[in-house]
Design an enzyme around this catalytic site. Structure first.
Site, PDB file in Angstrom:
ATOM      1  N   HIS A 188    -124.886 -26.928  60.821  1.00  0.00           N
ATOM      2  CA  HIS A 188    -125.854 -27.913  61.304  1.00  0.00           C
ATOM      3  C   HIS A 188    -125.341 -28.716  62.496  1.00  0.00           C
ATOM      4  CE1 HIS A 188    -128.889 -28.178  57.758  1.00  0.00           C
ATOM      5  NE2 HIS A 188    -128.455 -26.943  57.939  1.00  0.00           N
ATOM      6  N   TRP A 328    -129.820 -18.639  45.808  1.00  0.00           N
ATOM      7  CA  TRP A 328    -130.393 -17.412  46.361  1.00  0.00           C
ATOM      8  C   TRP A 328    -129.819 -16.146  45.704  1.00  0.00           C
ATOM      9  CZ3 TRP A 328    -129.294 -21.617  49.514  1.00  0.00           C
ATOM     10  CH2 TRP A 328    -130.338 -22.109  50.300  1.00  0.00           C
TER      11      TRP A 328
END
EC number: 1.11.1.-
Length: 428
Positions: A188, A328
């Site tokens: 990020h 995930w």
């Protein structure tokens, strides 16, 4: 001739005050009679207590060793506070923030750590200085950091790497490792780069400032910053921008991923004037066009985009941070191509997180999740091609990911022929 009379000027009387009987006052002279206490008592309302005490102390010190004689009163040094009504203060505007604010963070092991949030008011002027021919922009509340460790200081880098490896295992946090959240921090802090404007990216470590630190996409990253802060204190020569990106590289490799190219030399911005605007990070609820535009703004093509999104195989979503919840893959601390396999092999149905109302996709037994941007990778035919490629060839995925992530870490950075970062004056 008629004599001209001078106008009579009224003499202004000095304000009166009550004094101790041991002090006799005339209009121009004062007789001091030493006493055992040698104090002067002055009446004053509570608002003038400090002034009265100061006056008494000054008189006492002035004549502490004086012999009985007449001396002139030095009105410039000894002033008797007059009794006046205190003025009512007008409402004042909020004080300007001039010091770093420290955010205390409750870490998973119940220890608290502090992370400095540096804020420069928009209207606070900068102070320009000259340092070795480079214009230096500084403020009163930040420490100027003009360079990081040298590319030749291999031994220092190795010590920092070792320290990073020590903080990654965390049995009481999520799945036992801080690797995924530290990787997200590195991701990020780089993903704000805009190739059209040339700003953003890891150079400058602008996530230390508002508004970037408050971007919704960065929620929860205080855990990663807090974990790395003791390393920064132990090795102060490395900048935050170098530390965070290096920690991302080490996290990938420690979780079984490929070797990521990394070079030091990034600088830290001294204030918030070059913080990019919020909203540059990918939005997980949008479609394929948004993915392509966001990654294209950073300079990535479709292949690089799909390879970078394979990092979703690590870690999990937290509803307290993003509103989404779940992991995930079955092994969220192991770097592999499982993300692509699961994406193709499982059957996905749209659902909502009960506590937040956020929509996400679940597999049949709801043990795994996918976000809308993940599902878009198999809806878009161009993205789908690379999803299938990486699901079948892990070595290809590793190679492409290493190249793309290494490129991500260097966005917005210019180097000379020796690998040294070329300084940008706005960062100094």
């Amino acid at each position: 001739m008629t004599a001209i009379q001078k106008p009579v000027v009224a003499k202004r009387e000095a304000p009166k005050a009550e004094v101790n009987p041991t002090v006799s006052r005339s209009t121009q002279t004062e007789t001091i009679k030493p006493t055992k206490e040698r104090t002067v008592s002055v009446f004053s309302p509570p608002v003038f207590n400090f002034a009265a005490n100061s006056f008494a102390q000054s008189v006492s010190n002035e004549y502490k060793h004086a012999s009985p004689k007449r001396i002139k009163l030095d009105n410039s040094r000894v002033q008797v506070p007059s009794i006046v009504k205190p003025k009512q203060d007008k409402p004042r505007p909020p004080a300007i923030v001039t010091k770093p604010r420290v955010i205390n963070i409750e870490f998973p092991n119940k220890q608290k750590s502090g992370f400095k949030l540096l804020i420069r008011p928009k209207h606070e002027p900068s102070i320009k200085k000259q340092k070795q021919g480079i214009e230096v922009l500084s403020t009163s509340n930040t420490k100027r950091i003009t360079k990081s460790i040298s590319v030749d200081d291999v031994e220092y880098v190795e010590k920092v790497k070792h320290a990073i490896k020590q903080v990654l295992p965390k049995p009481d946090y999520d799945d036992g490792s801080l690797g995924p959240v530290i990787l997200r921090l590195a991701w990020h802090c780089c993903a704000t780069y805009n190739k059209f404007t040339g700003n953003g990216g890891s150079n400058g470590s602008t996530m230390r400032f508002v508004p970037e630190i408050t971007d919704d996409g960065n929620s929860g990253l205080d855990i990663a910053r807090s974990a790395l802060e003791p390393i920064k204190q132990k090795f102060p020569d490395i900048t935050y921008s170098d530390l965070w990106t290096l920690a991302g590289k080490i996290s990938i490799q420690e979780m079984g991923g490929p070797k990521i190219p990394w070079r030091c030399g990034r600088v830290d911005c001294i204030d918030d004037r070059y913080v990019p605007p919020n909203g540059r990070l990918p939005f997980a609820y949008k479609n394929a066009n948004h993915i392509r535009e966001t990654f294209g703004r950073m300079g990535f093509n479709d292949r690089e985009t799909v390879s970078l999104l394979g990092a979703h195989g690590l870690g999990r979503c937290h509803k307290r941070f993003s509103g989404w919840e779940g992991k995930w893959t079955e092994n969220p601390t192991s770097f592999s191509n499982d993300f692509y396999k699961v994406l193709l092999d499982e059957e996905w149905s749209l659902g909502t997180v009960p506590e937040t109302g956020k929509e996400q996709y679940y597999n049949k037994d709801k043990s795994l999740i996918m976000l809308n941007t993940d599902i878009e990778l198999i809806r878009d035919p161009h993205f789908l091609h690379f999803v299938k490629l990486y699901s079948q060839h892990q070595a290809t995925f590793f190679q492409d990911f290493a190249n793309a992530f290494g490129k991500l870490l260097e966005l917005g950075i210019e180097r000379d022929s020796n690998g040294n970062v070329l300084p940008k004056n706005e960062f100094y």
